[in-house]
Enzyme design. Structure first.
Site, short mmCIF file in Angstrom:
data_model
loop_
_atom_site.label_atom_id
_atom_site.label_comp_id
_atom_site.label_asym_id
_atom_site.label_seq_id
_atom_site.Cartn_x
_atom_site.Cartn_y
_atom_site.Cartn_z
N ILE A 181 -8.32 -10.79 1.75
CA ILE A 181 -7.27 -11.44 2.54
C ILE A 181 -7.73 -11.61 3.99
O ILE A 181 -8.22 -10.66 4.61
CB ILE A 181 -5.96 -10.63 2.51
CG1 ILE A 181 -5.46 -10.47 1.07
CG2 ILE A 181 -4.88 -11.29 3.35
CD1 ILE A 181 -4.22 -9.62 0.94
N GLY A 237 -9.20 -7.84 -1.46
CA GLY A 237 -8.76 -8.86 -2.40
C GLY A 237 -9.88 -9.44 -3.23
O GLY A 237 -9.63 -9.97 -4.31
N ASP A 295 -9.81 -7.51 -6.34
CA ASP A 295 -8.72 -8.00 -7.19
C ASP A 295 -9.17 -9.23 -7.97
O ASP A 295 -8.88 -9.37 -9.17
CB ASP A 295 -7.51 -8.41 -6.32
CG ASP A 295 -6.84 -7.23 -5.63
OD1 ASP A 295 -6.31 -6.36 -6.34
OD2 ASP A 295 -6.85 -7.19 -4.39
N GLU A 335 -7.96 -1.49 0.95
CA GLU A 335 -6.56 -1.39 1.36
C GLU A 335 -6.18 -0.01 1.89
O GLU A 335 -5.34 0.12 2.78
CB GLU A 335 -5.64 -1.77 0.18
CG GLU A 335 -5.61 -3.25 -0.14
CD GLU A 335 -6.74 -3.72 -1.02
OE1 GLU A 335 -6.71 -4.87 -1.47
OE2 GLU A 335 -7.69 -2.91 -1.26
N ASP A 368 -2.42 -4.34 -4.05
CA ASP A 368 -1.25 -4.87 -4.77
C ASP A 368 -1.48 -6.20 -5.48
O ASP A 368 -0.53 -6.85 -5.92
CB ASP A 368 -0.06 -5.02 -3.81
CG ASP A 368 -0.38 -5.87 -2.58
OD1 ASP A 368 -1.46 -6.47 -2.53
OD2 ASP A 368 0.47 -5.92 -1.66
#
Length: 286
Positions: free
Chosen positions: A81, A137, A140, A160, A168
């Site tokens: 991110i 991210g 992810d 994170e 998340d």
């Protein structure tokens, strides 16, 4: 989105799809999707997250594509991110109503989750080719891919925890089904960097290559092999593997029985038998 056709060779059709934050091209049934924000270490702002979802939803429906390679332009694969996007969430503190603030935050999280899930739901296999940083991210994203390969200098980091956050976008849900949950826990609790050789040892990646060039060469060979197979069978295999991951063996067996009760009679299977008779490689339709 504009699509432009080029013809580098008389026998080759090359399709370039124009996006703001990604480079996307299709050649020989293989789509290459590259993060293209090298000046931001390929960190994704909101427009890039939405664009990524659009790309994978479009490629999922593109008959000419049989397999997708995900890679990064520049020094890093993906830094997750964009920090500016992350910091913008802090503006929600100004909303005095707690329920409204929580609803806005949830809406933001779900939007990014859907972008990542578009990779998992894509009907075509997605191969991640990771070099250097795969952070936050980025982890992810690769956890939603079907296959993962990397360079020796690649490193994976669940960042994170260092931002006082809980990951998340899917890492904590998908990664424990790929590698040992205790390895995931160590990564998530400490924010440690897991480099290429360790990632191979932990089965986070299928193979670790010495250089970026060898990585791309090796991944292309895998993609070419997949692209030669029956598109119907490849799509079915991805679908069944995903179902089996989330269901019991008994449920999985029932699912594949239902699937193959209709798909066994495909034109692709008929082509295989015909090719065997004629002693040639099968030629499947898109």
């Amino acid at each position: 989105m504009e699509i432009t056709d080029f013809h580098p060779l008389p026998s080759t059709k090359f399709i370039a799809m124009e996006y703001d934050h990604f480079k996307v091209d299709i050649e020989h049934k293989i789509a290459r999707v590259a993060f293209n924000r090298p000046e931001k270490t390929n960190a994704l702002n909101m427009d890039a997250w939405l664009e990524m979802r659009s790309i994978f939803e479009n490629l999922s429906k593109t008959a000419e594509v049989r397999v997708i390679i995900l890679l990064g332009e520049g020094k890093h694969f993906c830094a997750g991110i964009d920090l500016e996007l992350l910091m913008s969430i802090d503006q929600l503190r100004a909303i005095s109503d707690q329920d409204q603030r929580s609803e806005k935050a949830k809406e933001f999280i779900l939007t990014l989750q859907q972008a990542v899930t578009s990779i998992e739901k894509c009907s075509k296999p997605v191969i991640a080719a990771v070099h250097n940083g795969c952070i936050g991210g980025g982890v992810d994203i690769v956890a939603a891919c079907d296959l993962r390969y990397c360079t020796k200098d690649a490193y994976f980091c669940i960042k994170e925890i260092d931002l006082a956050m809980v990951a998340d976008l899917g890492t904590l849900q998908r990664l424990p089904k790929i590698i040992s949950p205790s390895i995931v826990a160590e990564m998530a609790y400490t924010g440690k960097n897991v480099f290429g050789p360790e990632a191979k040892e932990n089965h986070l990646v299928n193979e670790c290559f010495d250089t970026k060039e060898l990585l791309h060469e090796g991944v292309m060979k895998i993609a070419e092999t997949i692209a030669e197979k029956s598109p119907i069978s490849i799509r079915g295999t991805k679908n069944v593997l995903r179902h089996s991951r989330d269901h019991s063996v008994e449920e999985g067996l029932e699912y594949i029985a239902e699937w193959n009760s209709t798909m066994l009679f495909s034109d692709d299977m008929a082509e295989v038998f015909e090719a065997m008779k004629e002693k040639r490689k099968p030629d499947f339709k898109d």
